[in-house]
Design an enzyme around this catalytic site. Sequence first.
Site, PDB file in Angstrom:
ATOM      1  N   ARG A 550      -0.519  -1.767  -3.028  1.00  0.00           N
ATOM      2  CA  ARG A 550      -1.723  -2.552  -2.786  1.00  0.00           C
ATOM      3  C   ARG A 550      -2.957  -1.792  -3.249  1.00  0.00           C
ATOM      4  NH1 ARG A 550      -2.651  -4.009   3.124  1.00  0.00           N
ATOM      5  NH2 ARG A 550      -2.066  -1.809   3.404  1.00  0.00           N
ATOM      6  N   SER A 611       2.975   7.551   0.315  1.00  0.00           N
ATOM      7  CA  SER A 611       4.022   7.713   1.338  1.00  0.00           C
ATOM      8  C   SER A 611       5.299   8.303   0.763  1.00  0.00           C
ATOM      9  CB  SER A 611       4.308   6.367   2.010  1.00  0.00           C
ATOM     10  OG  SER A 611       3.151   5.883   2.635  1.00  0.00           O
ATOM     11  N   ASP A 665       0.814   7.921   5.970  1.00  0.00           N
ATOM     12  CA  ASP A 665       0.635   6.731   6.811  1.00  0.00           C
ATOM     13  C   ASP A 665       0.361   7.078   8.264  1.00  0.00           C
ATOM     14  OD1 ASP A 665       3.173   7.727   7.162  1.00  0.00           O
ATOM     15  OD2 ASP A 665       4.206   5.811   6.937  1.00  0.00           O
TER      16      ASP A 665
END
Length: 925
Positions: A550, A611, A665
């Site tokens: 994203r 991540s 995260d």
Amino acid sequence: MDSIGPVGLQQREGAPGCSQEGLPCPSDSSELVLECLQQFKVTETQLQQIQASLLGSMEQALRGQATPASAVRMLPTYVGSTPHGTEQGDFVVLELGATGASLRVLWVTLMGTEGHRMEPQSQEFVIPPEVMLGPGQQLFDFAAHCLSEFLDALPMDKQGLQLGFSFSFPCHQTGLDRSTLISWTKGFRCSGVEGHDVVQLLRDAIERQGAYSIDVVAVVNDTVGTMMGCEPGVGPCEIGLVVDTGTNACYMEEARHVAVLDEDRGRVCISVEWGSFSDDGVLGPVLTTFDHALDRESLNPGAQRWFEKMIGGLYLGELVRLVLAHLAQRGVLFGGCTSPALLSRGSILLDHVAEMEDPLAGAARVHALLQDLGLSVGASDAELVQYVCAAVLTRAARLCAAALAAVLSRLQHSREQQMLQIAVATGGRVFERHPSFLSVLQKTVMLLAPQCDVSFIPSVDGGGRGVAMVTAVAARLAAHRRLLEETLAPFRLNHNQLAAVQAQMREAMVKGLRGEASSLRMLPTYVRATPDGTERGDFLALDLGGTNFRVLLVRVTAGGVKITSQVYSIPEDVAQGSGQQLFDRIVDCIVDFQQKQGLSGQSLPLGFTFSFPCRQLGLDQGILLNWTKGFSASDCEGQDVVCLLREAIGRRQAVELNVVAIVNDTVGTMMSCGYEDPRCEVGLIVGTGTNACYMEELRNVAAVAGDSGHMCINMEWGAFGDDGSLDLLRTCFDANVDQASINPGKQSFEKMISGMYLGEIVRHILLRLTSLGVLFRGQQTQRLQTRDIFKTKFLSEIESDSLALRQVRAILEDLGLPLTSDDALMVLEVCQAVSQRAAQLCGAGVAAVVEKIRENRGLEELTVSVGVDGTLYKLHPHFSGLVAATVRELAPRCEVTFLQSEDGSGKGAALVTAVACRLAQMARV
């Protein structure tokens, strides 16, 4: 007037008849005969009204709102499971009260699914009148003596005997092996028994006898014995129906619907006690003058046990006698003559009705029986008497069918099934002596309960085999319960074990911060502060953690945070191609997003959630250790991914991007919650994997220079215990899961907590319990042996309080696990044990973190918030509550609030960037 017998009823209503089909109404029958027998007609509408009224009374009684008028008691029998055919062993049965002034002792051998059937051995003992009327202790001593005498004569091994006690008197049962006598009946008047537990009185007598060691496992009534004595068929037998001297039914009800039970899981057998049903509104119109006459002459006149008096075998013969006497007195039968016998109560019995009603017996047998009553039998009298018997019996069967239909409706509704498929075990002399009764019953049930597929199965010696089966099922469940508890015991952690985990983690944290050998890496993230609410501006964020990533625009204003985002895909050939190709693709997507948002030419601060395993050297420096999740882009591992991104930006002319921070995260989760709550200084992820971060005093972080301020530490706590510190808590099931994983010996803590592994732990436990015969009748299924077939989401669904047991069973049956309600309950317990341990271990870790923060700051009390993300934490119905409860228990001086993160990986990365910009601006000032 048309015919009013079974044939006439069938013709007129399309309703069921009885075995008298084809029996003609005598041609010379008068209007008086037709009018007389018309009273026994019950219309379909009346049957439906009785069905509805009885159902309403049942449901009221289940809720604890029974009204004296209906008197349907709905008594729990504490039988929680029906047989599934594997029951084996030798059992002793003691019957008292089923056969009047005698007791019976039986030796019943059950052979399971494979063995041949063995007939019970039994002996009947006559109870002397003085024992029936004497002290209660004398009666039970007599029973114990008979029991010993019977066992003495048997050559079998008689060690550790288990006994089922059939006690056929009105009792208040409070457990499977606890039953208090309400009142004696059937000629017994023993003193000192009413108001006492009859099981304990029997146990005391057996102990006084001293001959055998006998465990009285269950006390059972004859209706439950009938249901439990049913031979296992295609489907479960979950209704027992007795029509003998009296009538009753029992069925398996969902325990959560029984108000008197403090239980919300599983099933329990309910004794309906429908013989006392007396709703005048629906029974009044079907009562005949003969029913009222019978009631006046009964042993309990006015007691209004109308239902039993219209159905029970004790009364059917008397109803026939009253009709025959009435017709004789009106000159229709026997030449208008009666006899002393015909006018005497009790002269026509159930057996007489059976013989007269049987068309195969022939007119000669009817003649003989009537002549024995001193009657002069005319040419047409035999036919008419058969007709009367059929009319009385047909009404009884149809009324019984209405009551059974009420039970079926109850089951269909409570189990939410469109078509209920069920077996009904039948018992009692009315069924045994009157085949036509069952025929009428079946047809009427089909009419009243068309949504139910009902099989009627005669019970095999319900008084003996059924009681033994209750005992065997109870023994099986007790044995399975012990095996289940032994298997799950290692998962049930006590306070000391959890406190030890907390202490071990605390020690590992300190070592990791010092740079000493530790299973906790305690990595600095170079995030030095959490949001204070003054952050403002527009920020870009990247969230790369899989084949979809994203790009986000995060606007932080006084009014809050507004996020606009777009998802882009990374093709497989790019993810597995060159590193340059991968990062060029990322920059292309950023440029596309800027153009769509009208941001072209602007150089906005950018936060990068990456991540994948990294070693951070600064807020904007992260060395990729290794790719995961299907990525294998070349020339990236061992490189600073921020540099790789900046180089790609440089290759794209006329694009300026200011990469401020690289974030994992867990840190993003803490920061996104920190914007809403400045006290949020801990981040926690419990999803597919698990990790935590927190704000540590910089002076305690050996890897970073400086003694003042704070530093967010990425604990990488999934690896906690890799040094063996958790070995005492690891089970053989954890070892199995670890050995089959892609990284055996690593991520010990994560493998006991996170969603990637919990379903596998459950699957291995289910395999073990199946091999022990505790689950699924010991039958292994191929699907259960398939790795990862039991998803962790199943734990959340199975443990959901909103799901009925039926839905839990559906989840498991979709996995090819054909199971009983007992199996479903045990699978639920397995899931609960595994998820509870996971939540408690997670809570012990959080407790270690918040206690360290408190002690770092020298506080007596600490108020702190924890930002949390992850599907396991968010979707499991009890996980979050168990984590919080464990933290309260282990860190009582910390007031901890848990906040669920909203988009920690996107919003959090932007907020890390925003805080970094704020701190940089403050430093310049």
